[in-house]
Design a protein around this motif. Structure first.
Motif, PDB file in Angstrom:
ATOM      1  N   TRP A 410      -0.570  -3.633  -7.929  1.00 26.18           N
ATOM      2  CA  TRP A 410       0.301  -3.133  -6.851  1.00 26.18           C
ATOM      3  C   TRP A 410       1.211  -2.062  -7.404  1.00 26.18           C
ATOM      4  O   TRP A 410       1.055  -1.649  -8.556  1.00 26.18           O
ATOM      5  CB  TRP A 410       1.060  -4.270  -6.164  1.00 26.18           C
ATOM      6  N   GLN A 411       2.153  -1.601  -6.611  1.00 23.41           N
ATOM      7  CA  GLN A 411       2.998  -0.457  -6.984  1.00 23.41           C
ATOM      8  C   GLN A 411       4.390  -0.603  -6.360  1.00 23.41           C
ATOM      9  O   GLN A 411       4.545  -1.344  -5.379  1.00 23.41           O
ATOM     10  CB  GLN A 411       2.396   0.837  -6.425  1.00 23.41           C
ATOM     11  N   THR A 412       5.329   0.154  -6.871  1.00 22.94           N
ATOM     12  CA  THR A 412       6.659   0.196  -6.253  1.00 22.94           C
ATOM     13  C   THR A 412       6.511   0.492  -4.757  1.00 22.94           C
ATOM     14  O   THR A 412       7.192  -0.084  -3.914  1.00 22.94           O
ATOM     15  CB  THR A 412       7.503   1.312  -6.919  1.00 22.94           C
ATOM     16  N   GLU A 413       5.614   1.386  -4.451  1.00 22.79           N
ATOM     17  CA  GLU A 413       5.425   1.828  -3.070  1.00 22.79           C
ATOM     18  C   GLU A 413       4.854   0.741  -2.166  1.00 22.79           C
ATOM     19  O   GLU A 413       5.063   0.762  -0.955  1.00 22.79           O
ATOM     20  CB  GLU A 413       4.449   3.018  -3.032  1.00 22.79           C
ATOM     21  N   THR A 414       4.060  -0.172  -2.751  1.00 16.06           N
ATOM     22  CA  THR A 414       3.364  -1.145  -1.899  1.00 16.06           C
ATOM     23  C   THR A 414       4.232  -2.362  -1.583  1.00 16.06           C
ATOM     24  O   THR A 414       3.871  -3.160  -0.728  1.00 16.06           O
ATOM     25  CB  THR A 414       2.034  -1.613  -2.534  1.00 16.06           C
ATOM     26  N   GLY A 415       5.353  -2.505  -2.285  1.00 15.13           N
ATOM     27  CA  GLY A 415       6.299  -3.585  -1.992  1.00 15.13           C
ATOM     28  C   GLY A 415       5.843  -4.946  -2.495  1.00 15.13           C
ATOM     29  O   GLY A 415       6.658  -5.798  -2.816  1.00 15.13           O
ATOM     30  N   GLY A 416       4.563  -5.171  -2.527  1.00 18.53           N
ATOM     31  CA  GLY A 416       4.033  -6.453  -2.984  1.00 18.53           C
ATOM     32  C   GLY A 416       2.600  -6.261  -3.444  1.00 18.53           C
ATOM     33  O   GLY A 416       2.032  -5.159  -3.355  1.00 18.53           O
ATOM     34  N   ILE A 417       2.022  -7.364  -3.917  1.00 22.80           N
ATOM     35  CA  ILE A 417       0.677  -7.346  -4.492  1.00 22.80           C
ATOM     36  C   ILE A 417      -0.362  -7.027  -3.413  1.00 22.80           C
ATOM     37  O   ILE A 417      -0.355  -7.646  -2.353  1.00 22.80           O
ATOM     38  CB  ILE A 417       0.387  -8.729  -5.116  1.00 22.80           C
ATOM     39  N   LEU A 418      -1.258  -6.081  -3.703  1.00 23.08           N
ATOM     40  CA  LEU A 418      -2.333  -5.773  -2.748  1.00 23.08           C
ATOM     41  C   LEU A 418      -3.667  -6.344  -3.203  1.00 23.08           C
ATOM     42  O   LEU A 418      -4.511  -6.681  -2.387  1.00 23.08           O
ATOM     43  CB  LEU A 418      -2.502  -4.255  -2.562  1.00 23.08           C
ATOM     44  N   ALA A 489      -5.723  12.539   1.288  1.00 19.36           N
ATOM     45  CA  ALA A 489      -6.800  11.934   2.073  1.00 19.36           C
ATOM     46  C   ALA A 489      -6.223  11.583   3.442  1.00 19.36           C
ATOM     47  O   ALA A 489      -5.843  10.442   3.683  1.00 19.36           O
ATOM     48  CB  ALA A 489      -7.321  10.682   1.368  1.00 19.36           C
ATOM     49  N   PRO A 490      -6.092  12.587   4.318  1.00 23.00           N
ATOM     50  CA  PRO A 490      -5.406  12.365   5.594  1.00 23.00           C
ATOM     51  C   PRO A 490      -5.923  11.114   6.313  1.00 23.00           C
ATOM     52  O   PRO A 490      -7.122  10.848   6.333  1.00 23.00           O
ATOM     53  CB  PRO A 490      -5.711  13.638   6.383  1.00 23.00           C
ATOM     54  N   GLY A 491      -4.994  10.354   6.850  1.00 19.74           N
ATOM     55  CA  GLY A 491      -5.367   9.119   7.549  1.00 19.74           C
ATOM     56  C   GLY A 491      -5.388   7.901   6.642  1.00 19.74           C
ATOM     57  O   GLY A 491      -5.623   6.780   7.102  1.00 19.74           O
ATOM     58  N   ASN A 492      -5.161   8.127   5.333  1.00 24.92           N
ATOM     59  CA  ASN A 492      -5.148   7.023   4.372  1.00 24.92           C
ATOM     60  C   ASN A 492      -3.893   7.112   3.515  1.00 24.92           C
ATOM     61  O   ASN A 492      -3.325   8.185   3.341  1.00 24.92           O
ATOM     62  CB  ASN A 492      -6.331   7.131   3.400  1.00 24.92           C
ATOM     63  N   TYR A 493      -3.506   5.970   2.932  1.00 21.83           N
ATOM     64  CA  TYR A 493      -2.449   5.966   1.932  1.00 21.83           C
ATOM     65  C   TYR A 493      -3.104   6.216   0.568  1.00 21.83           C
ATOM     66  O   TYR A 493      -3.983   5.462   0.138  1.00 21.83           O
ATOM     67  CB  TYR A 493      -1.706   4.614   1.932  1.00 21.83           C
ATOM     68  N   PHE A 494      -2.673   7.265  -0.105  1.00 22.87           N
ATOM     69  CA  PHE A 494      -3.225   7.650  -1.403  1.00 22.87           C
ATOM     70  C   PHE A 494      -2.397   6.988  -2.498  1.00 22.87           C
ATOM     71  O   PHE A 494      -1.193   7.192  -2.587  1.00 22.87           O
ATOM     72  CB  PHE A 494      -3.160   9.180  -1.516  1.00 22.87           C
ATOM     73  N   THR A 495      -3.070   6.160  -3.330  1.00 26.30           N
ATOM     74  CA  THR A 495      -2.305   5.353  -4.294  1.00 26.30           C
ATOM     75  C   THR A 495      -1.935   6.105  -5.569  1.00 26.30           C
ATOM     76  O   THR A 495      -1.036   5.685  -6.289  1.00 26.30           O
ATOM     77  CB  THR A 495      -3.119   4.117  -4.730  1.00 26.30           C
ATOM     78  N   GLY A 496      -2.694   7.176  -5.891  1.00 28.19           N
ATOM     79  CA  GLY A 496      -2.471   7.852  -7.182  1.00 28.19           C
ATOM     80  C   GLY A 496      -3.248   7.200  -8.305  1.00 28.19           C
ATOM     81  O   GLY A 496      -3.170   7.631  -9.450  1.00 28.19           O
ATOM     82  N   ASP A 497      -4.002   6.144  -8.010  1.00 27.12           N
ATOM     83  CA  ASP A 497      -4.815   5.471  -9.026  1.00 27.12           C
ATOM     84  C   ASP A 497      -6.293   5.786  -8.827  1.00 27.12           C
ATOM     85  O   ASP A 497      -6.750   5.972  -7.697  1.00 27.12           O
ATOM     86  CB  ASP A 497      -4.654   3.946  -8.927  1.00 27.12           C
ATOM     87  N   GLY A 498      -7.025   5.807  -9.935  1.00 26.64           N
ATOM     88  CA  GLY A 498      -8.473   5.851  -9.869  1.00 26.64           C
ATOM     89  C   GLY A 498      -9.009   4.429  -9.926  1.00 26.64           C
ATOM     90  O   GLY A 498      -8.349   3.532 -10.470  1.00 26.64           O
ATOM     91  N   ALA A 499     -10.197   4.213  -9.351  1.00 24.40           N
ATOM     92  CA  ALA A 499     -10.775   2.864  -9.380  1.00 24.40           C
ATOM     93  C   ALA A 499     -12.259   2.942  -9.059  1.00 24.40           C
ATOM     94  O   ALA A 499     -12.744   3.956  -8.561  1.00 24.40           O
ATOM     95  CB  ALA A 499     -10.081   1.973  -8.351  1.00 24.40           C
ATOM     96  N   TYR A 500     -12.972   1.871  -9.394  1.00 25.31           N
ATOM     97  CA  TYR A 500     -14.348   1.737  -8.927  1.00 25.31           C
ATOM     98  C   TYR A 500     -14.595   0.298  -8.507  1.00 25.31           C
ATOM     99  O   TYR A 500     -13.794  -0.609  -8.831  1.00 25.31           O
ATOM    100  CB  TYR A 500     -15.353   2.187  -9.993  1.00 25.31           C
ATOM    101  N   ILE A 501     -15.686   0.113  -7.782  1.00 22.03           N
ATOM    102  CA  ILE A 501     -16.052  -1.233  -7.319  1.00 22.03           C
ATOM    103  C   ILE A 501     -17.338  -1.621  -8.038  1.00 22.03           C
ATOM    104  O   ILE A 501     -18.276  -0.825  -8.095  1.00 22.03           O
ATOM    105  CB  ILE A 501     -16.296  -1.227  -5.788  1.00 22.03           C
ATOM    106  N   ASP A 502     -17.380  -2.825  -8.606  1.00 20.49           N
ATOM    107  CA  ASP A 502     -18.584  -3.214  -9.352  1.00 20.49           C
ATOM    108  C   ASP A 502     -19.610  -3.902  -8.437  1.00 20.49           C
ATOM    109  O   ASP A 502     -19.417  -3.973  -7.211  1.00 20.49           O
ATOM    110  CB  ASP A 502     -18.213  -4.062 -10.586  1.00 20.49           C
ATOM    111  N   ASP A 503     -20.665  -4.407  -9.025  1.00 19.25           N
ATOM    112  CA  ASP A 503     -21.757  -4.962  -8.222  1.00 19.25           C
ATOM    113  C   ASP A 503     -21.350  -6.192  -7.411  1.00 19.25           C
ATOM    114  O   ASP A 503     -22.008  -6.544  -6.436  1.00 19.25           O
ATOM    115  CB  ASP A 503     -22.947  -5.325  -9.130  1.00 19.25           C
TER     116      ASP A 503
END
Ligand code: PRX
Length: 641
Positions: A410-418, A489-503
């Motif tokens: 999570w982040q300062t911006e998200t207020g809590g764990i996402l 990314a208009p219409g979305n909240y941009f976190t500033g983090d990179g990530a990927y999703i595994d299998d």
């Protein structure tokens, strides 16, 4: 990557016991988001019910939850527990830096202390909406001060106690705080030598809005007190009533501002409001830590960061938790301090940062095994990716293979764990924050903003929908809020983090994609550090990058060019370190300073940081495309380190 199922004997006390259970919660939350969040919001006591659950419009960067609902955060963190018969329950176990001293504060006592201080604030002219700065270490008064602000509707802005006086000044001025609460000195090891009040004295005259400084007497040191401006905590509350009715706040009234680093030199005042934030902090604290009424909870964070706000103050206290708050550091008086406290206070839920685990792991298991850690039930981490060695050490040596590890993203911006494993439900994989909490809809986007559907492909992490704990604006600069979070990314909240999703659909955070460093879990902007280095005498220009650091996760590596005629020397290095400490704080000091004759820049003057990163990490065999460099010869001088 090996998957760890929920440890055999783990029995969720809040009743989430299977992956199916998680999947159905997630599905329900997705299908009918409003009903889901409405049911979650009922955990909080409202003076008046909301009229609309979610009034958010991402296309306008407008975020609004529980419209027209009325509540008070301090009432929810204290009074209602007393009304429910929990007045004598211990709220805080304050563990002083001195291992022989700890103090318990019950919910009844907390109410009295918060009300007294709230009345002191009122008497000093603080009104609903006024900003109050808090610059303290981990002492009960810090939490009392935050809750007292919330009680009367004042907006607190906590500044981490290790920040320098300049950093304090900039934060006080940005949000025009009228009152500052601090302590005489902070403690470090054996000595009370962190000059907190002195730091405040240095800058008070440069803060036009600041009228009053309240000082807790933590040490026995004699302090300078300016007549008409400075007052001790005890004088401040002297003669005040210990009853203070909580102010009725709108769900969208600001609760606090917390400054965090971004990609420019100026920290952002992240603003959170009352209703949605409190609902989210409270809900996630119970869900992620499987918090149960008899548990003793300990989060080792500092209230100067968002983790302290959400998972020391508002989450646990709104859930009537009993928790340890710790003034000291993990290595004083020795490397067993954390585990000694776990044994002493029979901690059930323990939440810390990977950097602390790495530092302690290095010292060997004997510091751990001499203590009885059998009370532990859930172990959490936060702030940075946890790597495999420390994850396994945490799981095997600290948790004895019986405690689920919740790696919370999570982040300062998200207020809590996402994103985090829910302890009774989600099998873990070392280094992955696993899956989103119910109601959180993350996506990975490519450079063009298209959703990446292939597995194991890194992109930008965004959230497609709002959640109640999301920040509402950058204090005083809504345009910066739009530009930073809603323009990529208009219409979305941009976190500033990179990530990927595994299998398996698990999320892996790959780190920041902007110019933000994560040093020992502390967020620091490269531009801030570069600005501070640039203020040292003799420095012409600096470029700062993060490099892999064994303990800190990311260390700060500074490339510095000097003015013509100035030769590099140990004195200049020292001056650079002192200047960074003065302008930001000791946590922002570079670990490595490399002097160079020039920085690698494009013809348009942009520093090519990827080249510097490779040099810092000794990956110099292939520096990539350097054809766009204005002066390729600087590379040779950089390689001669
Ligand atoms: O890069 C992510 C990293 O910390 C950043 C947020 O920093 P801050 O606002 O100071 O909040 C820290 C405490 C919530 C994120 O953008 N981060 C945080 N948690 C994790 C993480 N990176 C990997 N894994 C995590 N669990």
């Amino acid at each position: 990557m090996k998957k760890y199922s929920v440890p055999k004997n783990f029995n969720s006390s809040i009743g989430h016991n299977s992956l199916d259970n998680y999947q159905s919660l997630r599905k329900n939350a997705e299908q009918d988001s409003n009903s889901y969040w409405e049911s979650v919001a009922k955990r909080i006591d409202w003076f008046d019910q909301w009229t609309t659950v979610n009034n958010t419009d991402y296309s306008k960067a407008h975020i609004e939850w529980f419209s027209n609902g009325k509540l008070n955060a301090s009432y929810n963190c204290i009074d209602r527990h007393i009304e429910n018969g929990l007045g004598e329950k211990t709220a805080l176990i304050w563990q002083s830096n001195d291992p022989t001293t700890s103090t318990n504060v019950s919910y009844n006592e907390l109410l009295k202390k918060v009300s007294l201080f709230a009345n002191g604030l009122k008497r000093a002219g603080i009104k609903k909406g006024d900003r109050v700065c808090i610059y303290m270490q981990m002492i009960p008064e810090a939490i009392i001060a935050m809750l007292a602000c919330a009680r009367i509707g004042a907006v607190h802005s906590v500044v981490f106690g290790a920040f320098s006086s300049d950093a304090l000044k900039n934060r006080i001025n940005d949000s025009e705080c009228k009152l500052l609460i601090t302590q005489d000195n902070g403690v470090r090891g054996l000595k009370f030598d962190i000059p907190m009040k002195e730091n405040a004295d240095k800058i008070a005259d440069k803060c036009p809005s600041l009228k009053t400084i309240v000082m807790v007497e933590r040490s026995e040191n004699d302090m300078f007190m300016k007549e008409g401006r400075d007052i001790t905590w005890n004088q401040f509350i002297d003669g005040c009533s210990s009853e203070c009715p909580p102010e009725v706040m709108d769900a969208e009234d600001p609760l606090f501002i917390l400054y965090t680093s971004g990609s420019t030199g100026k920290p952002k005042g992240v603003m959170h409001t009352t209703g949605g934030y409190l609902v989210y902090a409270s809900h996630t604290h119970e869900l992620v830590f499987d918090y149960h009424q008899d548990d003793v909870y300990w989060c080792t964070a500092d209230i100067g960061w968002i983790t302290g706000h959400s998972y020391i103050v508002y989450g646990p206290l709104s859930n009537a938790a009993t928790q340890v708050i710790f003034e000291g550091v993990p290595n004083y008086p020795d490397f067993g301090r954390f585990w000694q406290i776990v044994e002493q206070h029979k901690i059930n839920v323990f939440y810390t940062a990977p950097t602390a685990l790495r530092a302690l792991m290095k010292e060997g298991d004997d510091w751990v095994t001499k203590y009885d850690l059998s009370s532990l039930k859930v172990l959490g981490t936060v702030g940075e990716p946890i790597k495999s060695p420390e994850w396994h050490w945490y799981f095997n040596v600290i948790g004895n293979e019986k405690c689920p590890i919740v790696d919370t993203w999570w982040q300062t911006e998200t207020g809590g764990i996402l994103m985090s494993p829910i302890p009774g439900c989600i099998p873990t994989k070392p280094g992955s924050a696993t899956l989103p909490l119910p109601g959180i809809i993350p996506e990975i986007l490519d450079e063009e903003g298209k959703v990446i559907t292939e597995r194991n492909t890194t992109g930008y992490l965004v959230m497609t929908q709002s959640w109640p704990g999301q920040m509402r604006t950058v204090y005083g600069d809504h345009q910066r809020f739009i530009d930073t979070y809603f323009s990529q990314a208009p219409g979305n909240y941009f976190t500033g983090d990179g990530a990927y999703i595994d299998d398996d659909g698990y999320f892996w955070i790959t780190g920041r994609v902007d110019d933000v460093l994560n040093v020992s879990g502390h967020r620091i902007g490269t531009a801030e550090v570069e600005g501070a280095i640039g203020a040292a005498s003799g420095v012409a220009e600096a470029a700062v990058i993060g490099y892999n650091h064994e303990i800190k996760g990311e260390g700060i590596y500074a490339f510095v060019t000097l003015m013509t005629g100035v030769a590099s020397s140990e004195e200049i290095k020292k001056d650079i370190l002192d200047t960074v400490t003065k302008i930001i704080g000791p946590h922002a000091k570079p670990s490595v300073i490399q002097f160079c004759s020039g920085l690698p820049k494009t013809r348009s003057g942009k520093i090519m940081r990827r080249i510097l990163k490779k040099i810092a990490q000794n990956e110099t065999e292939d520096l990539g495309d350097i054809s766009t460099l204005a002066d390729p010869s600087v590379i040779d001088s950089l390689l001669e380190k």
